[in-house]
Write a protein that holds these residues in place. Structure first.
Motif, PDB file in Angstrom:
ATOM      1  N   MET A 180       0.798  -1.308   0.087  1.00 42.97           N
ATOM      2  CA  MET A 180       0.062  -0.168  -0.040  1.00 42.97           C
ATOM      3  C   MET A 180       0.959   1.223  -0.145  1.00 42.97           C
ATOM      4  SD  MET A 180      -3.311  -0.901  -0.061  1.00 42.97           S
ATOM      5  CE  MET A 180      -4.320  -2.182   0.071  1.00 42.97           C
ATOM      6  N   LYS A 181       1.996   1.167   0.664  1.00 38.39           N
ATOM      7  CA  LYS A 181       2.797   2.526   0.802  1.00 38.39           C
ATOM      8  C   LYS A 181       3.342   2.547  -0.436  1.00 38.39           C
ATOM      9  CE  LYS A 181       5.406   3.221   4.321  1.00 38.39           C
ATOM     10  NZ  LYS A 181       6.514   3.017   5.312  1.00 38.39           N
ATOM     11  N   GLU A 182       4.167   1.665  -1.032  1.00 40.38           N
ATOM     12  CA  GLU A 182       4.327   1.656  -2.606  1.00 40.38           C
ATOM     13  C   GLU A 182       3.283   2.572  -3.569  1.00 40.38           C
ATOM     14  OE1 GLU A 182       4.571  -0.887  -0.889  1.00 40.38           O
ATOM     15  OE2 GLU A 182       6.825  -1.244  -0.498  1.00 40.38           O
ATOM     16  N   LYS A 183       2.083   2.439  -3.254  1.00 40.37           N
ATOM     17  CA  LYS A 183       1.051   2.972  -4.136  1.00 40.37           C
ATOM     18  C   LYS A 183       0.888   4.648  -3.346  1.00 40.37           C
ATOM     19  CE  LYS A 183      -1.189  -1.316  -5.639  1.00 40.37           C
ATOM     20  NZ  LYS A 183      -2.365  -2.232  -5.517  1.00 40.37           N
ATOM     21  N   LYS A 184       1.485   4.810  -2.600  1.00 46.52           N
ATOM     22  CA  LYS A 184       1.231   6.181  -2.012  1.00 46.52           C
ATOM     23  C   LYS A 184      -0.015   6.260  -1.139  1.00 46.52           C
ATOM     24  CE  LYS A 184       5.111   7.970  -3.872  1.00 46.52           C
ATOM     25  NZ  LYS A 184       6.200   8.164  -3.243  1.00 46.52           N
ATOM     26  N   MET A 185      -0.521   5.328  -0.624  1.00 47.51           N
ATOM     27  CA  MET A 185      -1.781   5.059  -0.082  1.00 47.51           C
ATOM     28  C   MET A 185      -1.364   5.597   1.513  1.00 47.51           C
ATOM     29  SD  MET A 185      -3.880   2.245  -1.602  1.00 47.51           S
ATOM     30  CE  MET A 185      -5.481   2.532  -0.656  1.00 47.51           C
ATOM     31  N   ILE A 186      -2.358   5.920   2.334  1.00 48.33           N
ATOM     32  CA  ILE A 186      -1.819   6.198   3.709  1.00 48.33           C
ATOM     33  C   ILE A 186      -2.553   5.083   4.668  1.00 48.33           C
ATOM     34  CG2 ILE A 186      -2.280   7.692   5.707  1.00 48.33           C
ATOM     35  CD1 ILE A 186      -3.018  10.062   3.694  1.00 48.33           C
ATOM     36  N   ILE A 187      -1.540   4.644   5.468  1.00 44.90           N
ATOM     37  CA  ILE A 187      -2.031   3.580   6.530  1.00 44.90           C
ATOM     38  C   ILE A 187      -1.948   4.093   7.817  1.00 44.90           C
ATOM     39  CG2 ILE A 187      -1.393   1.256   7.404  1.00 44.90           C
ATOM     40  CD1 ILE A 187       0.506   0.883   4.762  1.00 44.90           C
ATOM     41  N   PHE A 188      -3.238   3.648   8.622  1.00 43.35           N
ATOM     42  CA  PHE A 188      -3.511   4.006   9.815  1.00 43.35           C
ATOM     43  C   PHE A 188      -3.832   2.855  10.652  1.00 43.35           C
ATOM     44  CE2 PHE A 188      -4.873   8.607   8.837  1.00 43.35           C
ATOM     45  CZ  PHE A 188      -3.696   8.954   8.926  1.00 43.35           C
ATOM     46  N   PRO A 189      -3.016   2.254  11.247  1.00 43.23           N
ATOM     47  CA  PRO A 189      -3.176   1.060  11.944  1.00 43.23           C
ATOM     48  C   PRO A 189      -3.967   1.312  13.372  1.00 43.23           C
ATOM     49  CG  PRO A 189      -0.836   1.656  12.354  1.00 43.23           C
ATOM     50  CD  PRO A 189      -1.280   2.619  11.269  1.00 43.23           C
ATOM     51  N   ILE A 190      -4.815   0.368  13.764  1.00 39.67           N
ATOM     52  CA  ILE A 190      -5.503   0.446  14.806  1.00 39.67           C
ATOM     53  C   ILE A 190      -5.109  -0.848  15.725  1.00 39.67           C
ATOM     54  CG2 ILE A 190      -7.742   0.709  16.143  1.00 39.67           C
ATOM     55  CD1 ILE A 190      -8.804   2.028  13.412  1.00 39.67           C
ATOM     56  N   PHE A 191      -4.541  -1.008  16.752  1.00 38.56           N
ATOM     57  CA  PHE A 191      -4.116  -1.977  17.572  1.00 38.56           C
ATOM     58  C   PHE A 191      -5.350  -1.952  18.591  1.00 38.56           C
ATOM     59  CE2 PHE A 191      -0.394   0.119  16.022  1.00 38.56           C
ATOM     60  CZ  PHE A 191       0.259  -0.983  15.036  1.00 38.56           C
ATOM     61  N   TYR A 192      -6.508  -3.177  18.426  1.00 42.97           N
ATOM     62  CA  TYR A 192      -7.359  -3.375  19.155  1.00 42.97           C
ATOM     63  C   TYR A 192      -7.091  -4.399  20.058  1.00 42.97           C
ATOM     64  CZ  TYR A 192     -12.169  -3.661  20.476  1.00 42.97           C
ATOM     65  OH  TYR A 192     -13.547  -3.631  21.220  1.00 42.97           O
ATOM     66  N   ASP A 193      -7.210  -4.122  21.131  1.00 48.84           N
ATOM     67  CA  ASP A 193      -6.599  -5.335  22.140  1.00 48.84           C
ATOM     68  C   ASP A 193      -5.286  -6.161  21.739  1.00 48.84           C
ATOM     69  OD1 ASP A 193      -8.737  -4.537  23.870  1.00 48.84           O
ATOM     70  OD2 ASP A 193     -10.212  -6.035  23.197  1.00 48.84           O
ATOM     71  N   VAL A 194      -4.562  -5.376  21.141  1.00 48.16           N
ATOM     72  CA  VAL A 194      -3.319  -6.197  20.806  1.00 48.16           C
ATOM     73  C   VAL A 194      -2.215  -4.885  21.211  1.00 48.16           C
ATOM     74  CG1 VAL A 194      -1.827  -6.848  18.920  1.00 48.16           C
ATOM     75  CG2 VAL A 194      -4.280  -7.307  18.857  1.00 48.16           C
ATOM     76  N   ASP A 195      -1.016  -5.588  21.708  1.00 50.33           N
ATOM     77  CA  ASP A 195       0.061  -4.692  21.927  1.00 50.33           C
ATOM     78  C   ASP A 195       0.922  -4.652  20.772  1.00 50.33           C
ATOM     79  OD1 ASP A 195       2.665  -3.560  23.018  1.00 50.33           O
ATOM     80  OD2 ASP A 195       2.169  -4.305  25.062  1.00 50.33           O
ATOM     81  N   PRO A 196       1.135  -3.194  20.307  1.00 49.89           N
ATOM     82  CA  PRO A 196       1.860  -3.052  19.303  1.00 49.89           C
ATOM     83  C   PRO A 196       3.290  -3.751  19.248  1.00 49.89           C
ATOM     84  CG  PRO A 196       0.990  -1.000  19.884  1.00 49.89           C
ATOM     85  CD  PRO A 196       0.669  -2.062  21.033  1.00 49.89           C
ATOM     86  N   SER A 197       3.900  -3.986  20.217  1.00 55.05           N
ATOM     87  CA  SER A 197       5.145  -4.549  20.546  1.00 55.05           C
ATOM     88  C   SER A 197       5.153  -6.053  20.323  1.00 55.05           C
ATOM     89  CB  SER A 197       5.734  -4.217  21.885  1.00 55.05           C
ATOM     90  OG  SER A 197       5.207  -5.121  22.809  1.00 55.05           O
ATOM     91  N   ASP A 198       4.089  -6.647  20.499  1.00 55.96           N
ATOM     92  CA  ASP A 198       3.676  -8.037  20.203  1.00 55.96           C
ATOM     93  C   ASP A 198       3.682  -8.307  18.557  1.00 55.96           C
ATOM     94  OD1 ASP A 198       3.807  -8.899  22.951  1.00 55.96           O
ATOM     95  OD2 ASP A 198       1.653  -8.989  23.004  1.00 55.96           O
TER      96      ASP A 198
END
Length: 412
Positions: A1-19
């Motif tokens: 997606m990034k290669e296509k210049k799209m914007i990514i907004f991750p949402i970590f729902y009940d998940v630790d980003p470090s995991d």
């Protein structure tokens, strides 16, 4: 997606980003199963693993121990912010601006992890803010956070440095913080922003203290951060130690005529019967986009007689809106520097540089005062004489005439 210049907004729902990043816990278990199931196509699993690590390094939202309603509000606000910039990007008449914006973009070195601080310098009305805004719109999506801080000089004079710091923290971190004093604000900025890759524009700075309390050192910001400063004062940028100074060019005659036509006729070219008058106004504007826009907008829908009357009136009574913009720099001068400027405007424009001796005889300390005027884009040295933009000359004459409008003999 990034290669296509799209914007990514991750949402970590009940998940630790470090995991997600380290692929521990349930992610480790899941990938162990995938490695079994897809042992004949292990490259696919490796791509999934890489993609998740990359996503976890992107700024997003972590729902743990936070009300969902609050997170949803933050997400909506951020998306609206992005959409507003996307929708306004092409709404301006960017005559003569786009090419300069591309040059400035190169100065930023976007592909590097260097923190870069770039100064945009030029006289009032030449388009510094417009160029900065165009570049800001062009590249803001490549940063974790971004903020265009408009009118720093005005906000600083009206509300003080603490308010500047609070606004910066609020817009970059989306958090409202109480700052006790300026030094407290400095600590907050460098401690909270040093790990974020940000894009920041400080528009119309005029004091070294503003820069020292907002963006003093490169290490205050995360790798790859870019800071853009716009100012009328070249010496301010040199003293602060920016990485590069970009001097804004005036519009050439063709660009100015195009902009005049867009503002006065809503067309790319003026009608034949208005061509000479349009060129006369372009000559008067002297390559300053703001002046062209003010005059073109004023002349929109007016007949030729009104154009002629306006042109003749300008020679005796300059447009107040134009003088107001130009006079900001003059008002910030030391009284002795104001005297030097007015002497050059009234007597020494395009005169031999030997006028330095006369100014020295008058006790005006020209050896420092003239350099201040040069740094603030009020005069230039051309070969062996001093040059001043015609509109600055008119401003100087107007300042003197206003001292005693009815009795010229009493003017300084």
């Amino acid at each position: 997606m990034k290669e296509k210049k799209m914007i990514i907004f991750p949402i970590f729902y009940d998940v630790d980003p470090s995991d997600v990043r380290k692929q521990t816990g349930t992610f480790a278990q899941a990938f162990a199963k995938h490695n079994e199931c897809f042992k004949d196509c292990i490259e696919k699993v490796q791509k999934w693993s890489f993609a998740l690590r990359e996503v976890a390094n992107i700024k997003g939202w972590h729902t743990q121990n936070r009300p969902e309603s609050k997170i949803i509000q933050n997400i909506v606000r951020e998306l609206l912010h992005k959409l507003i910039y996307a929708s306004t990007e092409n709404n301006e008449d960017l005559v003569g601006i786009t090419s300069q914006a591309e040059k400035l973009k190169i100065c930023l070195a976007l592909g590097s992890n260097d923190v870069r601080i770039i100064g945009i310098w030029g006289m009032g009305g030449i388009g510094k803010t417009t160029i900065a805004r165009v570049v800001f719109h062009m590249v803001s999506n490549e940063f974790e956070a971004y903020y265009f801080f408009a009118n720093v000089r005005e906000v600083s004079e009206r509300a003080g440095l603490v308010v500047l710091q609070q606004q910066l923290i609020l817009q970059i971190l989306k958090e409202s913080m109480i700052i006790q004093d300026v030094d407290d604000g400095v600590l907050l900025i460098k401690n909270r922003l040093h790990h974020r890759r940000i894009l920041l524009v400080l528009d119309d700075v005029n004091q070294l203290e503003q820069l020292n309390k907002l963006v003093r050192k490169h290490i205050w910001f995360g790798l790859g951060s870019k800071i853009i400063l716009t100012t009328r004062d070249k010496h301010l940028l040199q003293t602060f130690g920016v990485d590069e100074i970009y001097e804004v060019d005036q519009l050439n005659d063709d660009e100015a005529l195009h902009l005049m036509s867009l503002k006065a006729f809503k067309k790319d070219h003026p009608p034949k019967e208005y061509l000479k008058l349009s060129k006369d106004f372009v000559y008067y504007a002297g390559g300053l986009p703001l002046v062209v826009e003010i005059l073109g907008s004023f002349l929109f829908g007016r007949i030729i007689d009104e154009w002629n009357s306006t042109l003749h009136r300008l020679k005796e009574f300059p447009e107040p809106k134009i003088l107001q913009v130009l006079k900001i720099t003059f008002d910030g001068l030391h009284e002795v520097e104001k005297e030097i400027f007015l002497h050059i405007a009234c007597f020494f424009k395009r005169k031999d540089k030997n006028v330095v001796e006369i100014l020295d005889y008058l006790g005006l300390y020209p050896k420092i005062g003239l350099w201040v005027l040069i740094d603030k884009s009020l005069i230039k040295v051309c070969e062996d004489y001093f040059w001043m933009h015609d509109l600055l000359y008119e401003m100087g004459m107007d300042i003197v005439s206003q001292e005693c409008p009815k009795e010229p003999g009493k003017r300084s």
